[in-house]
Design a protein around this motif. Structure first.
Motif, PDB file in Angstrom:
ATOM      1  N   MET A 221       0.845  -1.198   0.000  1.00  0.00           N
ATOM      2  CA  MET A 221       0.000   0.000   0.000  1.00  0.00           C
ATOM      3  C   MET A 221       0.886   1.256   0.000  1.00  0.00           C
ATOM      4  O   MET A 221       1.918   1.303   0.656  1.00  0.00           O
ATOM      5  CB  MET A 221      -0.907  -0.037   1.238  1.00  0.00           C
ATOM      6  N   LEU A 222       0.467   2.246  -0.715  1.00  0.00           N
ATOM      7  CA  LEU A 222       1.202   3.504  -0.847  1.00  0.00           C
ATOM      8  C   LEU A 222       1.120   4.320   0.435  1.00  0.00           C
ATOM      9  O   LEU A 222       0.055   4.461   1.030  1.00  0.00           O
ATOM     10  CB  LEU A 222       0.622   4.296  -2.016  1.00  0.00           C
ATOM     11  N   ASP A 223       2.251   4.859   0.870  1.00  0.00           N
ATOM     12  CA  ASP A 223       2.315   5.705   2.061  1.00  0.00           C
ATOM     13  C   ASP A 223       1.841   7.111   1.671  1.00  0.00           C
ATOM     14  O   ASP A 223       2.603   7.913   1.138  1.00  0.00           O
ATOM     15  CB  ASP A 223       3.748   5.726   2.592  1.00  0.00           C
ATOM     16  N   THR A 224       0.571   7.401   1.949  1.00  0.00           N
ATOM     17  CA  THR A 224      -0.021   8.673   1.522  1.00  0.00           C
ATOM     18  C   THR A 224       0.590   9.868   2.251  1.00  0.00           C
ATOM     19  O   THR A 224       0.722  10.940   1.673  1.00  0.00           O
ATOM     20  CB  THR A 224      -1.544   8.679   1.729  1.00  0.00           C
ATOM     21  N   THR A 225       0.969   9.679   3.516  1.00  0.00           N
ATOM     22  CA  THR A 225       1.584  10.772   4.265  1.00  0.00           C
ATOM     23  C   THR A 225       2.911  11.158   3.622  1.00  0.00           C
ATOM     24  O   THR A 225       3.193  12.346   3.424  1.00  0.00           O
ATOM     25  CB  THR A 225       1.815  10.359   5.740  1.00  0.00           C
ATOM     26  N   ARG A 226       3.698  10.155   3.293  1.00  0.00           N
ATOM     27  CA  ARG A 226       4.995  10.420   2.657  1.00  0.00           C
ATOM     28  C   ARG A 226       4.801  11.081   1.299  1.00  0.00           C
ATOM     29  O   ARG A 226       5.530  12.006   0.938  1.00  0.00           O
ATOM     30  CB  ARG A 226       5.767   9.112   2.506  1.00  0.00           C
ATOM     31  N   LEU A 227       3.806  10.622   0.544  1.00  0.00           N
ATOM     32  CA  LEU A 227       3.523  11.200  -0.773  1.00  0.00           C
ATOM     33  C   LEU A 227       3.139  12.674  -0.633  1.00  0.00           C
ATOM     34  O   LEU A 227       3.627  13.523  -1.387  1.00  0.00           O
ATOM     35  CB  LEU A 227       2.412  10.424  -1.472  1.00  0.00           C
ATOM     36  N   THR A 228       2.299  12.983   0.333  1.00  0.00           N
ATOM     37  CA  THR A 228       1.865  14.367   0.559  1.00  0.00           C
ATOM     38  C   THR A 228       3.044  15.245   0.977  1.00  0.00           C
ATOM     39  O   THR A 228       3.215  16.350   0.452  1.00  0.00           O
ATOM     40  CB  THR A 228       0.758  14.413   1.632  1.00  0.00           C
ATOM     41  N   GLU A 229       3.848  14.749   1.925  1.00  0.00           N
ATOM     42  CA  GLU A 229       5.001  15.523   2.390  1.00  0.00           C
ATOM     43  C   GLU A 229       6.010  15.757   1.269  1.00  0.00           C
ATOM     44  O   GLU A 229       6.550  16.856   1.119  1.00  0.00           O
ATOM     45  CB  GLU A 229       5.681  14.807   3.560  1.00  0.00           C
ATOM     46  N   LEU A 230       6.253  14.726   0.469  1.00  0.00           N
ATOM     47  CA  LEU A 230       7.185  14.852  -0.647  1.00  0.00           C
ATOM     48  C   LEU A 230       6.652  15.842  -1.679  1.00  0.00           C
ATOM     49  O   LEU A 230       7.405  16.671  -2.195  1.00  0.00           O
ATOM     50  CB  LEU A 230       7.439  13.484  -1.289  1.00  0.00           C
TER      51      LEU A 230
END
Length: 97
Positions: free
Chosen positions: A1-10
């Motif tokens: 599953m994709l880490d949405t928090t990391r995606l948003t922060e990046l």
């Protein structure tokens, strides 16, 4: 599953760096997160799909910015080399007897 928090922060960090024209930070972010970026896969969740589209758009603008910077640096290097050759030719003629 994709880490949405990391995606948003990046996405936010990359967007801020593009806005500030921070070449070093853009390259650092992309290098440090390369494996994560390459692991992003298409999803069916509409909300997550929108976050991925946003990230792709930001990432694309970062890539284009880096390409433009690289192209400009190549032009400046070419002009510098051209000027140096011209100066050395001038010195040769100036010191000729």
């Amino acid at each position: 599953m994709l880490d949405t928090t990391r995606l948003t922060e990046l996405s936010e960090a990359l967007e801020r760096s593009v806005r500030e024209k921070d070449v070093e930070n853009i390259q650092r972010l992309c290098d440090e997160n390369d494996e994560f970026i390459r692991s992003i896969q298409p999803v069916s969740d509409a909300q997550l799909k929108e976050k991925i589209k946003t990230f792709i758009s930001i990432h694309r603008s970062a890539i284009l910015f880096i390409k433009d910077v690289h192209s400009e640096m190549q032009k400046q290097l070419y002009q510098t080399n051209k000027s140096r050759k011209g100066v050395s030719q001038y010195k040769g003629v100036k010191n000729a007897k």
